[in-house]
Design an enzyme around this catalytic site. Structure first.
Site, PDB file in Angstrom:
ATOM      1  N   CYS A  82       0.460  -1.018  -0.286  1.00 24.63           N
ATOM      2  CA  CYS A  82       0.218   0.094  -0.182  1.00 24.63           C
ATOM      3  C   CYS A  82       1.244   1.443   0.002  1.00 24.63           C
ATOM      4  O   CYS A  82       1.258   1.568   1.033  1.00 24.63           O
ATOM      5  CB  CYS A  82      -1.068   0.221   1.624  1.00 24.63           C
ATOM      6  SG  CYS A  82      -1.812   1.672   1.729  1.00 24.63           S
ATOM      7  N   CYS A 196      -0.596   3.466  -6.608  1.00 27.19           N
ATOM      8  CA  CYS A 196      -1.609   3.206  -4.896  1.00 27.19           C
ATOM      9  C   CYS A 196      -1.857   1.924  -5.823  1.00 27.19           C
ATOM     10  O   CYS A 196      -2.024   1.768  -7.175  1.00 27.19           O
ATOM     11  CB  CYS A 196      -3.046   4.015  -5.011  1.00 27.19           C
ATOM     12  SG  CYS A 196      -4.406   3.212  -4.303  1.00 27.19           S
ATOM     13  N   HIS A 198      -4.728  -0.409  -5.695  1.00 23.36           N
ATOM     14  CA  HIS A 198      -5.564  -0.112  -6.452  1.00 23.36           C
ATOM     15  C   HIS A 198      -5.415   0.008  -7.690  1.00 23.36           C
ATOM     16  O   HIS A 198      -6.887  -0.465  -8.308  1.00 23.36           O
ATOM     17  CB  HIS A 198      -6.864   0.404  -5.666  1.00 23.36           C
ATOM     18  CG  HIS A 198      -7.094  -0.580  -4.153  1.00 23.36           C
ATOM     19  ND1 HIS A 198      -6.483  -0.272  -2.860  1.00 23.36           N
ATOM     20  CD2 HIS A 198      -8.182  -0.822  -3.937  1.00 23.36           C
ATOM     21  CE1 HIS A 198      -6.805  -0.905  -1.977  1.00 23.36           C
ATOM     22  NE2 HIS A 198      -8.275  -1.428  -2.288  1.00 23.36           N
TER      23      HIS A 198
END
Ligand code: DGL
Length: 271
Positions: A82, A196, A198
């Site tokens: 992360c 990021c 994601h």
């Protein structure tokens, strides 16, 4: 201080940690290099999104949870998969845990080598794009380049929903693209750092919005190489299926079971 692992070293897992499912993009790269490595995937869905929290909140959550997870699972190595958590809490976590900890760094260095136009875009969370850590990476690796940053929190939710089998909202993708393109000089962007974990899950959608001629770069493959380097020569023996554990309500993670299976993980319940 957390004690050294007491279990058989070969069965000791690599622990990947993220606020949500973003760290699976790191796991995908790790599987290519170390398919035999036992893995625990831990996601702090109760704390998601980290990108909208203060530095103090993120540091407290990450340090507290990783301490608990290290005691429970005795990992041989922890990867903070992360960017937001790494850019804020990596130093602190390394201070308190005896386990090696690998962080996630926005891929500004490779992007600076890839760009031909000299203009790089960076998409991250609000907490990541404001970090001095990113300023330092820019100063060290992107001199002579223009780095345009944009916080795109809506992409975190879009990626979470995508892995639950839901449609990706085109407005979220378009807003992220506009956030970079509409900045002065934004039309020259030819390389985009997905800062990021994601966001690589949305790369096909982002590629559609930015159009041809734009390349994307993220840190996942580099992190996997770093983990392989740090564990070189170690024995791996998967004695139980690889598990994913979550903070937050079971209802919010039930729909993730097919995606977890795709990454070779069983849903093992709450942290
Ligand atoms: N996956 C996290 C990152 O790499 C961010 C998601 C969040 O906002 O919690 O920064």
């Amino acid at each position: 201080m957390v004690d050294e692992p007491r279990q058989s070293r070969a069965a000791a897992p690599i622990l990947l940690f993220d606020s949500g499912i973003g760290g699976l993009t790191v796991l995908a790269e790790l599987r290519k290099l170390l398919p035999q490595a036992p893995v625990i995937y831990a996601a702090d869905h109760a704390g998601l999104p980290y990108g909208e929290k203060s530095e103090a909140e993120i540091a407290a959550r990450v340090a507290g949870l990783l301490g608990l997870l290290a005691e429970r699972y005795h990992p041989r190595l922890i990867c903070i998969a992360c960017n937001t958590a790494s850019t804020i809490a990596l130093g602190m976590v390394r201070e308190v845990l005896r386990v090696p900890v690998v962080g996630t760094v926005p891929a500004i260095k490779p992007a600076a080598k890839m760009t031909r136009s000299g203009t790089i875009g960076l998409l991250g969370t609000a907490a990541t794009v404001r970090q001095a850590y990113v300023d330092r990476l820019e100063a060290e690796f992107a001199t002579g380049r223009r780095l345009l940053r944009h916080a795109a929190p809506e992409l975190v939710g879009a990626a979470e929903r995508k892995l639950r089998g839901e449609a990706v909202a085109p407005e979220a993708i378009a807003a992220a693209a506009r956030g970079l393109r509409d900045q002065p000089g934004g039309e020259a962007i030819d390389t985009i750092v997905l800062a990021c974990t994601h966001f690589p899950l949305l790369e096909p959608e982002l590629a559609g919005a930015f159009g041809p001629g734009v390349r994307f770069v993220d840190g996942a493959a580099g992190i996997a190489r770093r983990i392989a380097h740090l564990t070189a020569g170690q024995n791996f023996e998967r004695q139980v299926p690889d598990c994913a554990v979550f903070t937050g309500s079971p209802e919010s993670t039930a729909a993730l079971a097919p995606a977890l299976a795709h990454y070779g993980l069983e849903h093992c319940g709450a942290v």
